[in-house]
Write a protein that holds these residues in place. Structure first.
Motif, PDB file in Angstrom:
ATOM      1  N   LEU A 160     -14.227 -24.936  35.573  1.00 45.43           N
ATOM      2  CA  LEU A 160     -13.196 -25.014  36.047  1.00 45.43           C
ATOM      3  C   LEU A 160     -13.705 -26.492  34.737  1.00 45.43           C
ATOM      4  O   LEU A 160     -12.441 -26.780  34.571  1.00 45.43           O
ATOM      5  N   ARG A 161     -14.560 -27.200  34.528  1.00 40.99           N
ATOM      6  CA  ARG A 161     -14.394 -28.024  33.343  1.00 40.99           C
ATOM      7  C   ARG A 161     -14.078 -28.276  32.715  1.00 40.99           C
ATOM      8  O   ARG A 161     -13.125 -28.128  31.823  1.00 40.99           O
ATOM      9  N   LEU A 186     -11.675 -25.477  31.295  1.00 41.30           N
ATOM     10  CA  LEU A 186     -10.430 -25.467  31.417  1.00 41.30           C
ATOM     11  C   LEU A 186      -9.289 -26.534  31.451  1.00 41.30           C
ATOM     12  O   LEU A 186      -8.846 -26.578  30.850  1.00 41.30           O
ATOM     13  N   LEU A 187     -10.312 -28.059  32.547  1.00 38.86           N
ATOM     14  CA  LEU A 187      -9.199 -28.860  32.555  1.00 38.86           C
ATOM     15  C   LEU A 187      -9.237 -29.868  31.146  1.00 38.86           C
ATOM     16  O   LEU A 187      -8.597 -30.794  30.530  1.00 38.86           O
ATOM     17  N   ALA A 218      -3.523 -23.640  33.580  1.00 39.89           N
ATOM     18  CA  ALA A 218      -4.255 -24.256  33.681  1.00 39.89           C
ATOM     19  C   ALA A 218      -4.380 -24.543  35.198  1.00 39.89           C
ATOM     20  O   ALA A 218      -5.576 -24.465  35.633  1.00 39.89           O
ATOM     21  N   CYS A 219      -3.280 -25.172  35.895  1.00 41.44           N
ATOM     22  CA  CYS A 219      -3.141 -25.381  37.160  1.00 41.44           C
ATOM     23  C   CYS A 219      -3.575 -24.140  38.261  1.00 41.44           C
ATOM     24  O   CYS A 219      -4.164 -23.714  39.084  1.00 41.44           O
ATOM     25  N   GLU A 268      -4.833 -21.353  36.846  1.00 40.04           N
ATOM     26  CA  GLU A 268      -6.918 -21.020  36.872  1.00 40.04           C
ATOM     27  C   GLU A 268      -7.610 -21.669  37.299  1.00 40.04           C
ATOM     28  O   GLU A 268      -8.191 -20.669  37.939  1.00 40.04           O
ATOM     29  N   ALA A 269      -7.265 -22.698  37.190  1.00 36.87           N
ATOM     30  CA  ALA A 269      -8.141 -23.617  38.187  1.00 36.87           C
ATOM     31  C   ALA A 269      -8.150 -23.605  39.522  1.00 36.87           C
ATOM     32  O   ALA A 269      -9.323 -23.436  40.490  1.00 36.87           O
ATOM     33  N   THR A 281      -7.222 -20.388  40.667  1.00 39.18           N
ATOM     34  CA  THR A 281      -8.558 -19.210  41.063  1.00 39.18           C
ATOM     35  C   THR A 281      -9.932 -19.918  40.693  1.00 39.18           C
ATOM     36  O   THR A 281     -10.485 -18.915  41.842  1.00 39.18           O
ATOM     37  N   LEU A 282     -10.513 -20.382  39.549  1.00 40.47           N
ATOM     38  CA  LEU A 282     -11.401 -20.765  40.041  1.00 40.47           C
ATOM     39  C   LEU A 282     -12.119 -21.601  41.217  1.00 40.47           C
ATOM     40  O   LEU A 282     -13.256 -20.689  41.908  1.00 40.47           O
ATOM     41  N   GLY A 283     -11.125 -22.280  41.699  1.00 44.92           N
ATOM     42  CA  GLY A 283     -11.343 -23.123  43.196  1.00 44.92           C
ATOM     43  C   GLY A 283     -11.571 -21.977  43.674  1.00 44.92           C
ATOM     44  O   GLY A 283     -12.856 -22.062  45.312  1.00 44.92           O
TER      45      GLY A 283
END
Length: 385
Positions: free
Chosen positions: A165-166, A168-169, A186-187, A189-190, A192-194
């Protein structure tokens, strides 16, 4: 662990009783000898055919009453330190294992659990206690080792999505040409990781709750629980082309409804997730004798026999693919089963997949009538038609 029974006639209580009884007996003999032997020389005279009372004379080798009293007092005074010294020695001799237990218990800490008492012979109550404590220390060592491994694995599992996540951001923010579409991607994918992190934390919480044990008991029908879980799992199975075959009959037990629901959910999720397109999952609930049972059988990859037990440990997967899960599902199933003192059996099917059965203690079933299982079975039959 086999509990060692004290050998007949050699228990600590019997040995101490024998010793102290012998000591008191010997002390009594000494006291009586001090008192009686001098009396042996005291003569008594009684005139013939006389009714006069016996008179004691001081002739011969005897001693008078005054000397007899003094001698007895001296003997008793001497006996006090002798008995104290003998008791001190004997108590120290028999309590030596207890000192070893105390010293070892003080030396043991969370980082030093490999020490053992090893009291050996003779077998009595204290050495039996030592064997029990050795077994306890071994289980504590295994528990601490498993806890350290669990924390390390959990940290690793949590660090991976956080690092992703880091990254990606940072990439999204570091791109000067990023537009709304790029940021939206990006949001997503974030998110999804969340979601991956959320599911992991939820699984960890379920595992911790299961290992805590059962805090409440209610009457639970396994068939009804399966019916409730499948309402949110049918679509996932259909998307993967998994055929669900149900054979649900009332199976009533007593336990924590939330924990049992967690067990059923993880059994079904494991069977659907670790399957192949076009595979099948068969779920059966029944009452077998005095036990309520649930069996989940699924197709899928072949599971080696030597890897079967490992799957019930936290963070263990057959595949290195993280999308196949966190490796906590079957660990939760095992923890819930142990919390309910249920029997769990797992079999690797030769053609692939697993067959897992959990036997719970049964409770008297309430009166029969319109049961949710009947509705579910009828609904499933209509869907198959």
């Amino acid at each position: 662990m086999t509990v060692l029974q004290p050998a007949p006639g050699r228990s600590l209580q019997a040995r101490l009783t024998l010793f102290y009884a012998t000591g008191v007996y010997v002390a009594g003999i000494v006291v009586l000898a001090v008192v009686i032997l001098p009396l042996a020389g005291i003569r008594s005279t009684v005139p013939a055919h006389s009714s006069a009372p016996v008179t004691i004379t001081g002739t011969g080798q005897g001693i008078g009453p005054h000397q007899l009293l003094v001698g007895s007092a001296v003997a008793l005074v001497v006996l006090v330190p002798v008995s104290v010294a003998a008791g001190w020695f004997v108590a120290g001799r028999f309590l030596r294992p207890l000192r070893a237990i105390t010293a070892t218990a003080k030396a043991i800490s969370a980082g030093n659990l490999d020490q053992r008492l090893d009291l050996g012979e003779p077998v009595d109550e204290l050495t039996e206690l030592g064997h029990i404590l050795d077994d306890l220390f071994a289980r504590l060592e295994a528990s601490f080792t498993a806890q350290r491994h669990f924390v390390a694995n959990a940290s690793h599992e949590l660090r991976t999505p956080l690092a992703g996540l880091r990254t990606l951001l940072e990439v999204a923010l570091g791109d000067p040409d990023a537009d709304a579409g790029t940021l939206r991607t990006a949001c997503q994918e974030a998110l999804t990781l969340g979601g991956l992190q959320e599911r992991l934390v939820t699984s960890l919480l379920a595992l911790a709750t299961s290992e805590r044990g059962v805090t409440r008991r209610e009457t639970v029908d396994l068939a009804h629980v399966v019916a409730g879980v499948l309402t949110s799992r049918r679509d996932q199975a259909a998307e993967n082309g998994i055929d669900l075959a149900l054979h649900l009959t009332p199976a009533v037990t007593a336990g924590d409804p939330r924990l049992i629901e967690s067990l059923v959910t993880n059994l079904i999720d494991n069977a659907v997730r670790h399957n192949h397109p076009g595979g099948h999952v068969r779920i059966t609930t029944e009452t077998s004798g005095l036990r309520a049972a649930i069996t989940v059988t699924n197709s899928g990859p072949v599971v080696p026999e030597d890897q079967l037990q490992r799957l019930f440990e936290p963070f263990q997967r057959l595949s290195a693919d993280r999308h196949s899960g966190h490796g906590l599902g079957l660990a939760i199933v095992d923890a819930v089963a142990r919390a309910h003192h249920a029997t769990l059996t797992a079999t690797a099917r030769p053609q692939g997949g697993l067959s897992i059965t959990v036997y719970f203690g049964s409770v008297p079933q309430p009166g029969r009538g319109h049961h949710p299982v009947a509705r579910l079975a009828a609904e499933h039959s209509r869907q198959e038609d």
